[in-house]
Write an enzyme that holds these catalytic residues in place. Structure first.
Site, PDB file in Angstrom:
ATOM      1  N   ASP A 145       0.880  -1.158   0.000  1.00 37.34           N
ATOM      2  CA  ASP A 145       0.000   0.000   0.000  1.00 37.34           C
ATOM      3  C   ASP A 145       0.932   1.226   0.000  1.00 37.34           C
ATOM      4  OD1 ASP A 145      -2.339   1.628   0.461  1.00 37.34           O
ATOM      5  OD2 ASP A 145      -1.702   1.777   2.555  1.00 37.34           O
ATOM      6  N   ASP A 151      -0.034   5.106   0.953  1.00 40.68           N
ATOM      7  CA  ASP A 151      -0.255   6.068   2.040  1.00 40.68           C
ATOM      8  C   ASP A 151      -0.244   5.353   3.394  1.00 40.68           C
ATOM      9  OD1 ASP A 151      -0.722   8.376   0.331  1.00 40.68           O
ATOM     10  OD2 ASP A 151      -2.614   7.438  -0.220  1.00 40.68           O
ATOM     11  N   THR A 204       1.626  10.260   4.241  1.00 43.74           N
ATOM     12  CA  THR A 204       0.775  11.274   3.613  1.00 43.74           C
ATOM     13  C   THR A 204      -0.521  11.519   4.393  1.00 43.74           C
ATOM     14  OG1 THR A 204       0.082   9.444   2.255  1.00 43.74           O
ATOM     15  CG2 THR A 204       1.481  11.085   1.192  1.00 43.74           C
ATOM     16  N   LYS A 211      -8.762   6.364   6.280  1.00 43.48           N
ATOM     17  CA  LYS A 211      -7.555   5.648   5.851  1.00 43.48           C
ATOM     18  C   LYS A 211      -7.897   4.501   4.908  1.00 43.48           C
ATOM     19  CE  LYS A 211      -4.214   6.828   9.366  1.00 43.48           C
ATOM     20  NZ  LYS A 211      -3.461   6.373  10.532  1.00 43.48           N
ATOM     21  N   GLY A 212      -7.244   4.490   3.770  1.00 46.80           N
ATOM     22  CA  GLY A 212      -7.444   3.415   2.806  1.00 46.80           C
ATOM     23  C   GLY A 212      -8.707   3.576   1.972  1.00 46.80           C
ATOM     24  N   ARG A 245     -11.256   8.612  -2.559  1.00 45.35           N
ATOM     25  CA  ARG A 245     -11.557  10.046  -2.410  1.00 45.35           C
ATOM     26  C   ARG A 245     -13.074  10.295  -2.310  1.00 45.35           C
ATOM     27  NH1 ARG A 245      -8.914  13.586  -6.949  1.00 45.35           N
ATOM     28  NH2 ARG A 245      -7.212  12.163  -6.458  1.00 45.35           N
ATOM     29  N   SER A 260      -2.604   0.656  -4.404  1.00 47.55           N
ATOM     30  CA  SER A 260      -3.083   1.827  -3.659  1.00 47.55           C
ATOM     31  C   SER A 260      -4.420   2.338  -4.176  1.00 47.55           C
ATOM     32  CB  SER A 260      -2.035   2.946  -3.784  1.00 47.55           C
ATOM     33  OG  SER A 260      -2.556   4.167  -3.322  1.00 47.55           O
ATOM     34  N   SER A 264      -5.064   5.461  -4.090  1.00 46.74           N
ATOM     35  CA  SER A 264      -4.836   6.862  -4.453  1.00 46.74           C
ATOM     36  C   SER A 264      -4.706   7.080  -5.960  1.00 46.74           C
ATOM     37  CB  SER A 264      -3.568   7.374  -3.776  1.00 46.74           C
ATOM     38  OG  SER A 264      -3.269   8.660  -4.259  1.00 46.74           O
ATOM     39  N   ASN A 292      -3.281   9.724  -6.900  1.00 47.68           N
ATOM     40  CA  ASN A 292      -2.038  10.497  -6.940  1.00 47.68           C
ATOM     41  C   ASN A 292      -0.799   9.616  -6.770  1.00 47.68           C
ATOM     42  OD1 ASN A 292      -3.231  13.218  -7.048  1.00 47.68           O
ATOM     43  ND2 ASN A 292      -3.999  12.715  -5.008  1.00 47.68           N
ATOM     44  N   GLU A 346       0.074  -3.335   4.580  1.00 49.17           N
ATOM     45  CA  GLU A 346      -1.074  -2.413   4.663  1.00 49.17           C
ATOM     46  C   GLU A 346      -1.179  -1.719   6.014  1.00 49.17           C
ATOM     47  OE1 GLU A 346      -3.741  -0.915   3.808  1.00 49.17           O
ATOM     48  OE2 GLU A 346      -3.990  -1.494   1.750  1.00 49.17           O
ATOM     49  N   ASP A 347      -1.696  -0.500   6.034  1.00 46.02           N
ATOM     50  CA  ASP A 347      -1.912   0.181   7.322  1.00 46.02           C
ATOM     51  C   ASP A 347      -3.389   0.378   7.648  1.00 46.02           C
ATOM     52  OD1 ASP A 347      -2.296   2.178   5.323  1.00 46.02           O
ATOM     53  OD2 ASP A 347      -2.178   3.688   6.903  1.00 46.02           O
TER      54      ASP A 347
HETATM   55  C1  BG6 Z   1      -5.574   6.053   0.200  1.00 47.38           C
HETATM   56  C2  BG6 Z   1      -5.542   6.893   1.459  1.00 47.38           C
HETATM   57  O1  BG6 Z   1      -4.318   5.458  -0.003  1.00 47.38           O
HETATM   58  O2  BG6 Z   1      -5.889   6.864  -0.928  1.00 47.38           O
HETATM   59  C3  BG6 Z   1      -6.857   7.626   1.628  1.00 47.38           C
HETATM   60  O3  BG6 Z   1      -5.309   6.072   2.582  1.00 47.38           O
HETATM   61  C4  BG6 Z   1      -7.153   8.424   0.364  1.00 47.38           C
HETATM   62  O4  BG6 Z   1      -6.803   8.454   2.762  1.00 47.38           O
HETATM   63  C5  BG6 Z   1      -7.159   7.523  -0.851  1.00 47.38           C
HETATM   64  O5  BG6 Z   1      -8.424   9.073   0.484  1.00 47.38           O
HETATM   65  C6  BG6 Z   1      -7.417   8.268  -2.157  1.00 47.38           C
HETATM   66  O6  BG6 Z   1      -6.370   9.145  -2.383  1.00 47.38           O
HETATM   67  P1  BG6 Z   1      -6.325  10.268  -3.491  1.00 47.38           P
HETATM   68  O7  BG6 Z   1      -4.878  10.667  -3.508  1.00 47.38           O
HETATM   69  O8  BG6 Z   1      -6.759   9.636  -4.782  1.00 47.38           O
HETATM   70  O9  BG6 Z   1      -7.244  11.346  -3.075  1.00 47.38           O
HETATM   71 MG    MG Z   2      -2.756   3.172   3.534  1.00 46.10          MG
END
Ligand code: BG6
Ligand code: MG
Length: 218
Positions: A9, A11, A17, A45-46, A49, A114, A116, A118, A169-170
């Site tokens: 994972d 974040d 982050t 967390k995890g 968005r 992940s 995310s 980003n 994973e967290d």
């Molecule tokens: C996860 C984070 O990895 O990504 C969440 O733990 C976050 O907190 C999610 O909301 C989505 O991230 P992003 O960067 O697409 O907004």
């Molecule tokens: Mg995480």
């Protein structure tokens, strides 16, 4: 079965982050007229968005139109990006650089799994993209953790069976996803929260290359 791949994972496992996600969501909450605490941030967390925004709006008991939701998610992300584009390697969590190098030297396949959108930007900013054989992020999966899609896709791309993979994973949702994918799972955080993980370490500083080496050879 021998472990030949590790899926990380991002974040809260590779980089810290969570504090930036928190600041960005808190700013939005304050703008909408309510507070958002560190404890409440655990719920995000995890989580994707879109889902994070839903949880936040629930906390504040605020309802928005679809258009407003899009606008606020965009604003939150712009604020978040202003933090993460300033990051450097020093914000990687303890031991993670050593672990990535160790696994690479051992010939263990490495993937990112992940939620995310980003993720690629963060890996590039930290200059660690080259360690990853496959990157599965929030742009690729349709079902968020605890659905196992992200890890199953990562294993598939690496050409590995689930039984060959270790997940780090967290988030509780991520541990559930790894279990549902039938993968051994290492949790980073509190035992009470991550009780479904195979192993739990309080911090990445406790996750050693010696431990991973033993796990790989098992
Ligand atoms: C996860 C984070 O990895 O990504 C969440 O733990 C976050 O907190 C999610 O909301 C989505 O991230 P992003 O960067 O697409 O907004
Ligand atoms: Mg995480």
């Amino acid at each position: 079965m021998n472990k030949t791949a590790v899926i990380f994972d991002l974040d809260g496992v590779i980089v810290d982050t969570a504090k930036y996600h928190y600041l960005a969501w808190k700013k939005l909450a304050n703008k909408l007229g309510f507070d958002f605490t560190h404890e409440q941030n655990e719920l995000l967390k995890g989580v994707s968005r879109v889902k994070s925004l839903e949880i936040l709006l629930n906390i504040g008991d605020v309802s928005l139109s679809q258009q407003e939701k899009q606008q606020y998610m965009h604003e939150k992300n712009e604020h978040y990006l202003s933090f993460i584009t300033q990051m450097n390697e020093s914000e990687m969590l303890p031991n993670m650089m050593t672990i990535l190098k160790f696994l690479k030297e051992k010939g263990i396949a490495i993937a990112l799994g992940s939620a995310s959108k980003n993720a690629k930007l963060i890996l590039d900013t930290l200059q660690i993209t080259q360690y990853f054989d496959e990157i599965i992020d929030g742009n690729e999966v349709s079902k968020a953790k605890p659905d196992p899609e992200v890890f199953i896709l990562a294993a598939h791309r690496l050409n590995k069976k689930p039984e060959e993979c270790i997940v780090v994973e967290d988030a509780a949702a991520g541990i559930d996803a790894a279990n549902a994918a039938n993968m051994l799972c290492i949790g980073i955080g509190e035992k009470e929260i991550l009780k479904e993980a195979t192993y739990v370490f309080k911090s990445t500083s406790e996750l050693t290359t010696e431990f991973l080496d033993k796990l790989i050879k098992k």
